[in-house]
Design a protein around this motif. Structure first.
Motif, short mmCIF file in Angstrom:
data_model
loop_
_atom_site.label_atom_id
_atom_site.label_comp_id
_atom_site.label_asym_id
_atom_site.label_seq_id
_atom_site.Cartn_x
_atom_site.Cartn_y
_atom_site.Cartn_z
N PRO A 1 0.83 -1.21 0.00
CA PRO A 1 0.00 0.00 0.00
C PRO A 1 0.86 1.25 0.00
CG PRO A 1 0.01 -1.03 2.17
CD PRO A 1 0.70 -1.99 1.24
N PRO A 2 0.30 2.40 -0.38
CA PRO A 2 1.04 3.65 -0.27
C PRO A 2 1.56 3.84 1.16
CG PRO A 2 -1.01 3.99 -1.48
CD PRO A 2 -1.07 2.61 -0.92
N PRO A 3 2.78 4.35 1.33
CA PRO A 3 3.35 4.48 2.68
C PRO A 3 2.45 5.22 3.66
CG PRO A 3 5.05 4.84 1.04
CD PRO A 3 3.75 4.72 0.28
N VAL A 4 1.76 6.28 3.21
CA VAL A 4 0.91 7.04 4.12
C VAL A 4 -0.21 6.17 4.68
CG1 VAL A 4 -0.63 7.93 2.31
CG2 VAL A 4 -0.34 9.21 4.43
N VAL A 5 -0.68 5.22 3.88
CA VAL A 5 -1.75 4.33 4.32
C VAL A 5 -1.21 3.29 5.30
CG1 VAL A 5 -3.45 2.63 3.52
CG2 VAL A 5 -3.02 4.69 2.17
N ALA A 6 -0.09 2.66 4.94
CA ALA A 6 0.49 1.65 5.83
C ALA A 6 0.94 2.26 7.15
CB ALA A 6 1.68 0.98 5.13
#
Length: 407
Positions: free
Chosen positions: A51-56
């Protein structure tokens, strides 16, 4: 002890009840074959991506902050507000996050809760065909009558397949018994997108027959040309539409199972009254993480789609050069490939053999038809390009080796 019950209707409708015995889905069977044989899995639609880093990072932070207990039944307010803002920003649709947004355990639960809440025995439900197999199962579980509109195919001058839905077929599917029409665009399994003419025909007929429109829009951000057009934006549609989407496909978190519904309060109330007896709530630390994803800049969504488009082109160009006829999808995770040029008229049989013969797993398009009767599409495969470039390239190499002596 007898184990008969409503489950048999659902299993039979999905083509999974054979001589009274339940079988696993084609996705489970093909993924098991991939594991057994070491074949590359272009069958089941789960991505190789993180997932996008901001989401993870937001999910990890929520877990460490102790956000691990039951969230509210309607969903965490931060996510409901993010969903409402997302719908406003992208589509100009304004929803009250307190009364017109419901968080669900993926789009799967959203669809099940909606159909079970709103369909009475004998009511007709209209879908496209081919259709995601859950649709038939839940319609049958509710006691509904499944009506379908065919996705047709023809061969373009360059040899590619072109898929379409005729407006007159859409209109003809409605009757005075139509309770609900399930609109899946972008479409699984084909990647087809419905445009204004077809969507307006659905709205017109739903209005004329006082039917509810339910949408499955989980691929809304994974489009490769024109942007997704929600049917709820069309004149006369919003008040009778239940719009469903999820985070799984967009953010490559299919295992998180975070979905949502936007609809008028009376529809949300009806669906929540059913949903509360299913999961009630779920995914506590993932809900703020999905909220973080929905508030990413527009450019981040475009980058996700562009990366997937490049992998689509890698797969479809490769399949075309090998000798398959292909339909280039407008959206989603999957491409349709016709194996008839290799003398393969039964894709279901081919998919059983392909892991051993070629070391590649695909799904027959017939798995998305009632009783497996796909007609002109019987030789069509569904192949996933939501995989790594290395996996796609290796799959193409293996398919080339398989195809060479058959050309």
């Amino acid at each position: 002890m007898k184990t008969t019950g409503p489950w048999t209707r659902a299993a039979a409708a999905a083509g999974l009840l054979i001589d009274g015995e339940a079988r696993p889905t084609v996705f489970a069977r093909m993924s098991a074959k991939a594991a057994e044989t070491g074949a590359l899995n272009l069958g089941q639609g789960f991505p190789d991506d993180a997932p996008p880093p901001v989401v993870a990072d937001a999910a990890v932070a929520a877990i460490r902050a102790g956000q691990n207990q039951y969230p509210p039944g309607l969903g965490e307010s931060v996510l409901r507000e993010a969903i409402a803002e997302h719908q406003s920003q992208w589509y100009g649709l304004r929803w009250d996050p307190a009364s017109e947004v419901l968080v669900t355990t993926g789009a799967t639960e959203a669809l099940a809760a909606t159909i079970l809440a709103l369909v009475e025995p004998g009511d007709e439900v209209v879908t496209l065909e081919p259709f995601y197999d859950q649709y038939a199962a839940i319609i049958a579980l509710a006691g509904g009558v499944h009506r379908t509109v065919p996705v047709t195919s023809r061969t373009w001058d360059d040899g590619d397949l072109v898929l379409d839905v005729a407006e007159e077929d859409l209109r003809a599917a409605f009757s005075d018994r139509t309770r609900l029409v399930l609109v899946n665009t972008p479409h699984n399994p084909t990647g087809l997108m419905l445009w204004v003419g077809a969507l307006q025909a659905i709205v017109d007929e739903a209005t004329a027959h006082d039917a509810i429109i339910v949408t499955d829009e989980v691929y809304e951000h994974l489009t490769f040309g024109p942007a997704h057009l929600p049917i709820a934006t069309l004149p006369g549609a919003k008040d009778r539409t239940v719009s469903i989407s999820s985070a799984g496909k967009t953010f490559s978190v299919t295992g998180w199972k975070i979905g949502w519904i936007t609809a008028r309060p009376e529809l949300i109330t009806a669906i929540m009254s059913l949903k509360q007896w299913l999961t009630y709530s779920s995914g506590a630390p993932f809900q703020p993480a999905v909220a973080a994803g929905l508030t990413m800049p527009t450019s981040a969504f475009h980058d996700l789609a562009q990366d997937l488009r490049e992998r689509r082109d890698l797969l479809t160009d490769g399949l075309r050069s090998i000798g398959f006829r292909v339909s280039v999808p407008e959206a989603g995770y999957f491409a349709v490939a016709d194996a008839a040029p290799f003398g393969e008229t039964d894709a279901a049989d081919l998919c059983e053999r392909l892991p051993g013969e070629a070391g590649v797993v695909g799904i027959p398009l017939s798995a998305f038809y009632r009783d497996g009767q796909a007609g002109e599409a019987s030789s069509y495969l569904r192949l996933a390009f939501c995989k790594s470039r290395a996996t796609i390239e290796q799959s193409l190499e293996r398919l080339e080796t398989w195809a060479a002596p058959r050309r």
